[in-house]
Scaffold this active site. Structure first.
Site, PDB file in Angstrom:
ATOM      1  N   GLY B 224       1.932  -3.895   2.038  1.00 29.20           N
ATOM      2  CA  GLY B 224       3.120  -4.348   2.698  1.00 29.20           C
ATOM      3  C   GLY B 224       4.529  -3.788   2.066  1.00 29.20           C
ATOM      4  N   ASP B 335       8.023   7.946  -0.417  1.00 23.06           N
ATOM      5  CA  ASP B 335       6.895   7.242  -0.014  1.00 23.06           C
ATOM      6  C   ASP B 335       5.618   7.733  -0.959  1.00 23.06           C
ATOM      7  OD1 ASP B 335       5.222   5.058   0.755  1.00 23.06           O
ATOM      8  OD2 ASP B 335       4.832   6.114   2.922  1.00 23.06           O
ATOM      9  N   ASN B 422      -4.288  10.544  -0.694  1.00 24.75           N
ATOM     10  CA  ASN B 422      -3.719   9.343  -0.157  1.00 24.75           C
ATOM     11  C   ASN B 422      -4.802   8.145  -0.539  1.00 24.75           C
ATOM     12  OD1 ASN B 422      -3.273   6.999   1.814  1.00 24.75           O
ATOM     13  ND2 ASN B 422      -1.663   8.444   2.449  1.00 24.75           N
TER      14      ASN B 422
END
Lengths: 126, 588
Positions: B224, B335, B422
């Protein structure tokens, strides 16, 4: 729902002058018409779109995604300025698109700036 | 004995019957010659429980042994050290080219198929996108039981309807869900034992990772970070579903670290904990990682380092209390989630053997830390291009000011916001060779900053990447082999598309993975040479596993990507979606 909500005061007059040719007969002029010629409004619309709408949702680059790409003349939930305003203000039921009405710093004026930016940043005559 | 055989045969016959169906809601009993009205589709098919090879419940000893027994693959990364290294050695460099499909299974779902299958007692547990869960015969692919989780229409997801696998303990199989729940099933019957809600999904929470079993607890973190949630990870009693502890990854008022957030920005600080961790059994330390501070690409309103975003957290598994932390990317505005794969291993440095924790971070640096106290030892660049920072001697990156997001960006920043590596896929390590295998994205972006507006449940990113290299056709992929002691790159396998599937190392000297062209691949672990390739069809996003049943060894790899995500990363856009699991073996 009314096609036009609260309208920026400066926008109404300009819209009347500048946008009649773009209007469908019988429809009220769009407040976004005047904002399309307002660089300050367009810049704020771009900054709002970049910060709030793009990201992992609508994006700044073309390509398939779950939220529609908004700069390719394909309108999934209506193609009029008023449709864009409604989708942003009220959200789209049964999708993750929530209602931004009353959520943006400058209220409906910011929504119209978004509409103007989205319209102006895409191909002409969408 | 004869009676026992008769009972066994009856049981086997019963096991061959179709799984029983359970409807999501009340459904009329169908009768012959009667029109069956449209109603809720079944979402749960249970079994009579007469499945498996009589292995009994999964014990703590099983979990501690990890992948040492090739008949078991119980953890996301095979074992608590998180190496994703299988002892299967009878599939090796000399015969891997003979691998063939022995069975396959469709998930019936779109989006990324990111599972790491769990294998125990001859049964394979496979979760798919949209939280379908299948219990399959690991030898034949026969379906034993199935559960399709009913999803709300308005899930809050940044990056796909994914799930990366199920945990197992005792007779319980655990799956986290996109609507932020944790579900427990009986491993033999598929019956739902309990469920608990982690958080309100409508506020931007979701859960996608494999619950990690430590002692009698299931550890699960929340996603989230793109919605301005306050991140956390929890421990739940496997038997009851009762929550033992919660570790918030963003400090509240009065807690250490809150001073690293300007004003009240900690309240929407993100730092999600959306991947699985690692566990040092001897030291009884649980390692967990955190993702980006929110909003992602505009840090103006959250001045400071934004602890404990993008960090490695060492915690006491019994209490959830933090022992120490190491932050990879302070005040992240790209990010660069710190949630990528962890490896627990000893390294040789300066003539000393040091208990280390390694991480190929999404920010493009490969970190070597002392895992007893988090001391920074070394970092190297593992991606081809990295220009957002250089590495300071203390492990704190020295940021290139040109790389910060701008309202009208014109500086190409590397790596992209996907990485590098990732957390959506796993790496692997071959302990015999001392090599860490890192599937990576090679691509750069522009980062555009916008106006920040927080609306609960809405994405809270403050900006957006522009997929520059993707648009220009430059994005591609690597599997990078990194020396665990030095961080030096030994070899690269270069693919035309980003490498976004997990890796598996085997004692046969192989590295299994897949590419976005739809191929399963086996690479030579020493050289990176492609030794085997099989076209599965869909882009590969799953985490391969190897296992053995009754003396025969298998490799399982799933295919199926999301077209939008593939395009965003620089993969193909013409391959159809749809998850499909393939299981390979050598000819008998």
């Amino acid at each position: 729902m009314s096609a036009v909500r609260r309208v920026p005061a400066t926008a109404l007059g300009l819209a009347t002058l500048c946008a009649l040719a773009a209007c469908t007969p019988g429809e009220p002029p769009s407040p976004a018409d005047a904002l399309r010629a307002d660089t300050v409004a367009l810049t704020r619309g771009e900054q709002l779109f970049t910060g709030v709408c793009a990201g992992y949702c609508h994006g700044l680059s073309p390509g398939p995604r779950d939220a529609p790409y908004l700069f390719d003349c394909t309108w999934v939930h209506g193609d009029r300025d008023a449709d864009l305003f409604r989708n942003i203000a009220d959200g789209v039921p049964e999708t993750p698109m929530i209602a931004f009405g009353g959520q943006l710093p400058e209220g409906d004026e910011d929504i119209w700036r978004l509409v103007a930016y989205i319209r102006s940043a895409g191909p002409e005559n969408c | 004995m004869r009676i026992w055989i008769a009972i066994s045969i009856a049981g086997l016959l019963a096991a061959c019957e179709p799984p029983r169906q359970q409807a999501a809601g009340p459904a009329p009993a169908p009768a012959e010659d009667v029109e069956i009205p449209a109603g809720p589709q079944p979402t749960h098919w249970t079994s009579d429980g007469n499945i498996g090879n009589g292995g009994g419940p999964v014990t703590e000893a099983d979990l501690l042994a990890g992948a040492a027994d090739p008949e078991k693959w119980l953890h996301y990364a095979g074992d608590y050290d998180s190496l994703r290294h299988s002892p299967v050695d009878d599939i090796h460099r000399g015969n891997v080219a003979q691998l063939q499909v022995v069975w396959a299974f469709p998930t019936g779902t779109r989006h990324q198929f990111e599972v790491s299958p769990t294998v125990y007692d001859g049964v394979m547990y496979v979760s798919s996108s949209d939280n379908r869960l299948f219990a399959l015969d690991a030898v034949t692919g026969e379906l034993f039981w199935r559960y399709d989780h009913p999803q709300p229409d308005d899930l809050r997801l940044c990056c796909g309807r994914v799930n990366r696998g199920v945990g197992i303990s005792g007779d319980t199989v655990l799956m986290a869900t996109l609507d932020a729940k944790l579900l427990a099933f009986h491993r033999l019957t598929g019956e739902l034992l309990w469920e608990t809600t982690l958080a309100n999904y409508a506020h931007g929470f979701s859960a996608t990772s494999m619950p990690m079993i430590v002692k009698d607890m299931a550890i699960i973190g929340i996603a989230g970070g793109e919605f301005g949630v306050r991140g956390f990870f929890d421990a739940y009693d496997v038997e009851t579903g009762e929550r033992r502890w919660r570790h918030y990854t963003v400090p509240a008022e009065g807690e250490p670290g809150v001073e690293t957030w300007a004003g009240d920005s900690w309240k929407t600080g993100g730092a999600p904990a959306w991947t699985s961790g690692a566990y040092d059994v001897d030291r009884d330390i649980l390692y967990w990682t955190t993702g980006n501070p929110a909003p992602d690409w505009n840090g103006d309103l959250r001045a400071g380092d934004n602890l404990y975003s993008n960090s490695l957290l060492a915690v006491d598994p019994d209490t959830g209390e933090r022992l120490w932390h190491f932050q990879f990317t302070p005040h992240d505005v790209w990010d660069y989630d710190g949630n990528t794969h962890l490896f627990l291993t000893d390294v040789e440095r300066g003539g000393e053997t040091i208990p280390a924790i390694l991480q190929p971070n999404r920010n493009g640096f490969f970190y070597i830390l002392d895992r007893t106290d988090g001391t920074f030892l070394h970092a190297t660049q593992y991606v081809e291009e990295l220009n957002w920072a250089t590495m300071g001697e203390d492990g704190r990156p020295i940021v290139n000011p040109l790389a910060k997001p701008a309202e009208q960006p014109d500086y190409r920043v590397c790596p992209s916001n996907l990485g590098g590596m990732n957390g959506a896929w796993a790496g692997a390590m071959n302990p015999d060779l001392g090599l860490v295998y890192v599937p990576s994205v090679e691509g750069c972006q522009l980062y555009q900053k916008g106006i920040v507006v927080f609306v609960q449940g809405q994405q809270f990113t403050g900006g957006s990447p522009i997929t520059l290299d993707v648009d220009e056709g430059k994005a591609h992929g690597n599997v990078v082999a990194v020396d665990k002691n030095t961080g030096e790159v030994r070899w690269r396998y270069v693919d035309e598309h980003p490498m976004m599937a997990g890796a598996l190392s085997t004692a046969g000297g192989l590295v299994f993975t897949g590419n976005q062209s739809g191929h399963a691949l086996a690479l030579d672990a020493e050289t990176g040479e492609v030794l085997w390739r099989f076209r599965m069809g869909g882009g590969v996003r799953s985490q391969p596993v190897a296992y053995r049943v009754r003396g025969r060894s298998y490799v399982a790899i799933g295919s199926g990507n999301h077209t939008g995500f593939s395009r965003y990363a620089g993969g193909p856009t013409n391959l159809p979606e749809g998850g499909h699991l393939f299981v390979f073996a050598l000819p008998e």
